[in-house]
Design a protein around this motif. Structure first.
Motif, PDB file in Angstrom:
ATOM      1  N   TYR A 279       0.798  -1.223   0.000  1.00  0.00           N
ATOM      2  CA  TYR A 279       0.000   0.000   0.000  1.00  0.00           C
ATOM      3  C   TYR A 279       0.833   1.277   0.000  1.00  0.00           C
ATOM      4  O   TYR A 279       0.279   2.374   0.111  1.00  0.00           O
ATOM      5  CB  TYR A 279      -0.968  -0.031   1.182  1.00  0.00           C
ATOM      6  CG  TYR A 279      -2.002  -1.143   1.064  1.00  0.00           C
ATOM      7  CD1 TYR A 279      -2.564  -1.467  -0.168  1.00  0.00           C
ATOM      8  CD2 TYR A 279      -2.405  -1.877   2.171  1.00  0.00           C
ATOM      9  CE1 TYR A 279      -3.501  -2.482  -0.288  1.00  0.00           C
ATOM     10  CE2 TYR A 279      -3.343  -2.896   2.066  1.00  0.00           C
ATOM     11  CZ  TYR A 279      -3.882  -3.194   0.825  1.00  0.00           C
ATOM     12  OH  TYR A 279      -4.810  -4.202   0.694  1.00  0.00           O
ATOM     13  N   GLU A 286      -4.604   3.291   3.151  1.00  0.00           N
ATOM     14  CA  GLU A 286      -3.550   3.750   4.053  1.00  0.00           C
ATOM     15  C   GLU A 286      -3.316   2.739   5.170  1.00  0.00           C
ATOM     16  O   GLU A 286      -4.247   2.386   5.899  1.00  0.00           O
ATOM     17  CB  GLU A 286      -3.924   5.101   4.661  1.00  0.00           C
ATOM     18  CG  GLU A 286      -2.859   5.662   5.594  1.00  0.00           C
ATOM     19  CD  GLU A 286      -3.256   6.979   6.228  1.00  0.00           C
ATOM     20  OE1 GLU A 286      -2.498   7.464   7.097  1.00  0.00           O
ATOM     21  OE2 GLU A 286      -4.319   7.526   5.871  1.00  0.00           O
ATOM     22  N   SER A 304     -11.641   6.512   1.272  1.00  0.00           N
ATOM     23  CA  SER A 304     -10.479   5.995   1.999  1.00  0.00           C
ATOM     24  C   SER A 304     -10.746   4.602   2.549  1.00  0.00           C
ATOM     25  O   SER A 304     -11.856   4.296   2.986  1.00  0.00           O
ATOM     26  CB  SER A 304     -10.137   6.910   3.172  1.00  0.00           C
ATOM     27  OG  SER A 304      -9.771   8.189   2.724  1.00  0.00           O
ATOM     28  N   LEU A 306      -8.822   2.512   5.560  1.00  0.00           N
ATOM     29  CA  LEU A 306      -7.800   2.567   6.600  1.00  0.00           C
ATOM     30  C   LEU A 306      -7.542   1.148   7.086  1.00  0.00           C
ATOM     31  O   LEU A 306      -8.478   0.419   7.426  1.00  0.00           O
ATOM     32  CB  LEU A 306      -8.253   3.456   7.754  1.00  0.00           C
ATOM     33  CG  LEU A 306      -8.594   4.902   7.380  1.00  0.00           C
ATOM     34  CD1 LEU A 306      -9.016   5.681   8.617  1.00  0.00           C
ATOM     35  CD2 LEU A 306      -7.432   5.588   6.679  1.00  0.00           C
ATOM     36  N   THR A 353     -10.149  12.218   0.327  1.00  0.00           N
ATOM     37  CA  THR A 353      -9.810  11.378   1.476  1.00  0.00           C
ATOM     38  C   THR A 353      -9.917  12.157   2.788  1.00  0.00           C
ATOM     39  O   THR A 353      -9.518  11.660   3.827  1.00  0.00           O
ATOM     40  CB  THR A 353      -8.388  10.813   1.328  1.00  0.00           C
ATOM     41  OG1 THR A 353      -7.468  11.896   1.181  1.00  0.00           O
ATOM     42  CG2 THR A 353      -8.280   9.885   0.138  1.00  0.00           C
TER      43      THR A 353
END
Length: 358
Positions: A279, A286, A304, A306, A353
């Motif tokens: 990533y 992220e 996004s 996570l 994001t």
């Protein structure tokens, strides 16, 4: 200087959650020109009656979903119930319409017709390029092949929202060979918008608030073969998956906790490197700093994902967690991200994001 290429787009199923969210994102896309907005039961009503937050289009009247209404646009987004997209897409092809067609439903995601028949009960409509740009292919350390498959595509099958969360959580470990995909356990906390907009007793606020309830338990959820398919693409020889989604009292969001055994001979201290490599530089996925864990609220309204990973050495298992907004990165954001690639536009165009809090 950034050059822009305008395109017209029609949304079929604009009164639903997925259609409305795609429309919201495209209203912020510098190159998108909103064309027809269609619906089935809600045809003839104002968009504002169903999507009151989309003020600039509130007075637009929804038209019936028909091939004639969809034709003539550069991009067709099908935000329709599972099983409804195949016939319309085939009719568009028969009349020679050259539009880019983006299917938010499940009709064209699976590569195995038998898996489709087993979980959906009808004949398979065919397989389209898969709209997850970050999907790792076997032998890849970082995503590349899937983006290449989407570049210039004229058909795109957008992944399922749960599928996106589980795949992004675990695929780096599968591709790097640090986890055993023969014993994957995934438990997801899901917001209620993932269940759609239909009126059902268990979806009422009086039933849902203050309560958590599992659904599609015991290997019955339709996203299971799609997750298995993705982990197979990432390099797993065999995928055995226990998948349990749980509705929790939030309107949107998914928090997926996915575990799998640490592969034999793998140093636990090296596991995180697979996620870090996969990533690194990804615009929408992220890996959080060690010790920080994903929260679904941090992804609300944005494209996004996570991710965090740790090793439970006592249990001998890798624990990967992924948070997404089911309506954005799980559906509409993935659609816009993929159509950008298909049209030769920068992948980030029209997508943010930066979240909303509290």
């Amino acid at each position: 200087m950034v050059m822009h290429m305008s395109f017209s787009v029609v949304i079929a199923g604009a009164s639903g959650y997925a259609g409305g969210e795609t429309l919201r994102l495209l209203l912020g896309h510098p190159d998108a020109e909103i064309g027809a907005l269609t619906a089935h039961a809600n045809a003839g009503t104002r968009l504002g009656a169903h999507q009151p937050h989309l003020r600039s289009l509130a007075d637009r009247v929804l038209t019936p979903t028909s091939v004639d209404e969809l034709a003539g646009h550069d991009v067709v987004v099908l935000a329709l119930p599972h099983g409804a997209s195949g016939e319309i897409a085939a009719a568009l092809a028969d009349r020679g319409d050259g539009a880019l067609v983006v299917d938010l439903g499940a009709d064209h995601r699976l590569t195995d017709p038998a898996a489709w028949r087993a979980f959906y009960g009808t004949e398979h409509a065919g397989t389209w390029p898969y709209g997850m740009p970050e999907l790792l292919h076997a032998g890849e350390a970082t995503p590349a092949a899937q983006r290449a498959a989407l570049a210039g595509a004229r058909r795109i099958a957008v992944p399922g929202c749960n599928v996106t969360a589980v795949t992004l959580a675990l695929q780096p470990g599968v591709a790097a060979g640090v986890v055993d995909a023969g014993d994957v356990v995934a438990v997801l906390a899901n917001g209620y918008s993932g269940a759609g907009r239909s009126l059902k007793t268990h979806l009422l606020a009086s039933e849902a608030l203050g309560s958590a309830q599992p659904y599609a338990v015991g290997g019955t959820h339709r996203h299971i073969p799609e997750i298995q398919q993705n982990l197979g693409v990432a390099g797993a020889a065999t995928v055995r998956l226990s998948f349990t989604p749980v509705l929790v009292p939030m309107s949107r969001g998914i928090l997926a906790t996915v575990t799998a055994p640490l592969a034999p001979g793998v140093d636990a201290a090296s596991v995180r490197d697979a996620w870090r490599t996969a990533y690194a530089g990804e615009p929408f996925v992220e890996l959080l700093p060690e010790g920080d864990w994903p929260a679904s609220g941090a992804t609300t309204g944005v494209n996004s994902a996570l991710v965090q990973v740790a090793v439970d050495e006592a249990a001998g298992r890798v624990v990967a967690v992924c948070a997404i907004d089911n309506l954005v990165k799980g559906t509409a954001g993935a659609a816009v991200q993929s159509l950008n690639l298909a049209l030769g536009l920068p992948e980030r165009t029209g997508l943010s994001t930066e979240g909303v809090a509290p």
